[in-house]
Scaffold this active site. Structure first.
Site, mmCIF file in Angstrom:
data_model
loop_
_atom_site.group_PDB
_atom_site.id
_atom_site.type_symbol
_atom_site.label_atom_id
_atom_site.label_comp_id
_atom_site.label_asym_id
_atom_site.label_seq_id
_atom_site.Cartn_x
_atom_site.Cartn_y
_atom_site.Cartn_z
ATOM 1 N N ASN A 7 2.327 32.127 22.257
ATOM 2 C CA ASN A 7 2.771 33.254 20.691
ATOM 3 C C ASN A 7 2.117 33.026 19.491
ATOM 4 O O ASN A 7 1.877 31.449 19.228
ATOM 5 C CB ASN A 7 4.382 33.339 20.114
ATOM 6 C CG ASN A 7 4.265 34.424 19.864
ATOM 7 O OD1 ASN A 7 3.643 34.242 18.575
ATOM 8 N ND2 ASN A 7 6.151 34.473 19.820
ATOM 9 N N HIS A 43 4.448 39.076 17.807
ATOM 10 C CA HIS A 43 5.629 39.879 18.111
ATOM 11 C C HIS A 43 6.081 40.168 15.990
ATOM 12 O O HIS A 43 6.103 39.441 15.523
ATOM 13 C CB HIS A 43 7.393 38.636 18.208
ATOM 14 C CG HIS A 43 8.443 39.462 17.692
ATOM 15 N ND1 HIS A 43 9.969 38.255 18.700
ATOM 16 C CD2 HIS A 43 9.305 39.916 17.125
ATOM 17 C CE1 HIS A 43 11.321 38.515 18.374
ATOM 18 N NE2 HIS A 43 10.706 39.465 17.131
ATOM 19 N N GLU A 70 6.764 41.495 22.185
ATOM 20 C CA GLU A 70 8.463 41.849 21.690
ATOM 21 C C GLU A 70 8.429 41.798 20.355
ATOM 22 O O GLU A 70 7.915 42.472 18.913
ATOM 23 C CB GLU A 70 8.443 40.052 21.228
ATOM 24 C CG GLU A 70 8.175 38.656 22.401
ATOM 25 C CD GLU A 70 8.677 37.200 21.997
ATOM 26 O OE1 GLU A 70 8.329 36.532 23.304
ATOM 27 O OE2 GLU A 70 8.598 37.179 20.898
ATOM 28 N N HIS A 191 11.671 30.499 23.820
ATOM 29 C CA HIS A 191 12.016 29.634 21.663
ATOM 30 C C HIS A 191 12.231 28.477 22.063
ATOM 31 O O HIS A 191 13.134 27.820 22.890
ATOM 32 C CB HIS A 191 13.624 30.090 21.258
ATOM 33 C CG HIS A 191 13.995 30.604 20.459
ATOM 34 N ND1 HIS A 191 12.989 31.134 19.718
ATOM 35 C CD2 HIS A 191 14.169 29.163 19.322
ATOM 36 C CE1 HIS A 191 13.568 30.967 18.209
ATOM 37 N NE2 HIS A 191 14.867 29.845 17.718
ATOM 38 N N HIS A 215 5.073 28.260 17.949
ATOM 39 C CA HIS A 215 5.442 27.101 16.932
ATOM 40 C C HIS A 215 5.119 25.799 17.974
ATOM 41 O O HIS A 215 4.390 25.214 17.376
ATOM 42 C CB HIS A 215 7.102 27.220 16.313
ATOM 43 C CG HIS A 215 7.038 26.557 15.195
ATOM 44 N ND1 HIS A 215 6.848 26.534 14.070
ATOM 45 C CD2 HIS A 215 8.117 25.624 15.517
ATOM 46 C CE1 HIS A 215 7.000 25.648 13.526
ATOM 47 N NE2 HIS A 215 7.722 25.002 13.918
#
Length: 239
Positions: A7, A43, A70, A191, A215
């Site tokens: 991501n 996202h 997303e 996540h 992240h």
């Protein structure tokens, strides 16, 4: 094999903090692929505080691995964006407007009608559909009833409880994953997954199709470099 989708929202956040085009989101995406990532996830949110809608169009032209978009499909603009770009996968996430990050999965029972319509719209366009859910067997089964191809398990509770009692933390995710396999759904997860907890999750649920990580991976890359970091995450997915 469980695929690693990177991501790149945090790269866009860094770029947007100064304006201009440094770091370049497109170059980072291509570098992630070159370093071994098997997918790129974005996202976009309505305020475009990280990934911008134009980024999605630009990335669609360049990404050669799996492209996953997303977002919350309650936004008409998001639905139009996905249909215009036809990614390999769309992940439906019920993030509230203004939320810092996603913090819950869908209630696939309450929202069955809406999700069924959306899943049908995207699948008719040839797009695989994944529904973001909490580790709840009923929510997983509800996603199947809605017509989804996959579910993505919201793994923040697993990450939060990992160091205190990892066996306890992973148990509801194993049960939800087993339900997904039972009803014929593909399985993604994402996540707060990191180098600390990823391998144990993979050991516990070896049939996962994909993990989406942003992240923690980008934070690690600040210290050890993007190429090294991607390779380390890929090794954590090996059994």
């Amino acid at each position: 094999m469980t695929r690693l989708s990177v991501n790149i929202n945090k790269i866009a956040t860094l770029r947007n903090s100064r304006g201009g085009d440094n770091p370049n989101v497109l170059k980072v995406a291509l570098d992630c692929e070159r370093f071994g990532a098997q997918g790129i996830t974005v996202h976009p949110r309505p305020d475009e505080r990280h990934i911008r809608y134009q980024d999605v169009y630009d990335l669609r032209e360049l990404v050669t691995t799996e492209f996953n978009i997303e977002g919350n499909p309650s936004e008409k603009k998001f639905v139009e964006l996905v249909l215009a770009n036809k990614p390999d996968q769309v992940t439906l996430v019920p993030d509230a407007l203004g939320a810092i990050t996603s913090n819950a999965g869908w209630d696939t029972i309450t929202h069955r009608s809406v999700l069924t319509d959306l899943v049908g719209t995207f699948k008719s366009a040839g797009i695989r559909v994944s529904v973001f859910v909490d580790p709840d067997e009923d929510m997983v089964e509800g996603a199947k009833i809605c017509g989804a191809d996959r579910v993505e398990l919201y793994t923040e509770p697993f990450a939060a409880g990992y160091f205190e009692n990892r066996q306890k933390a992973v148990l509801p995710f194993v049960k939800a994953a087993e339900k997904a396999r039972e009803v014929g759904l593909g399985l993604n997860a994402g996540h707060d997954l990191s180098l600390d907890n990823l391998h144990f999750l993979k050991q516990s649920i070896p049939w996962m199709d994909e993990v989406s990580i942003g992240h923690a991976l980008i934070c690690d890359a600040l210290y050890i470099g993007l190429e090294n970091t991607i390779q380390m995450y890929l090794r954590e997915l090996e059994l």
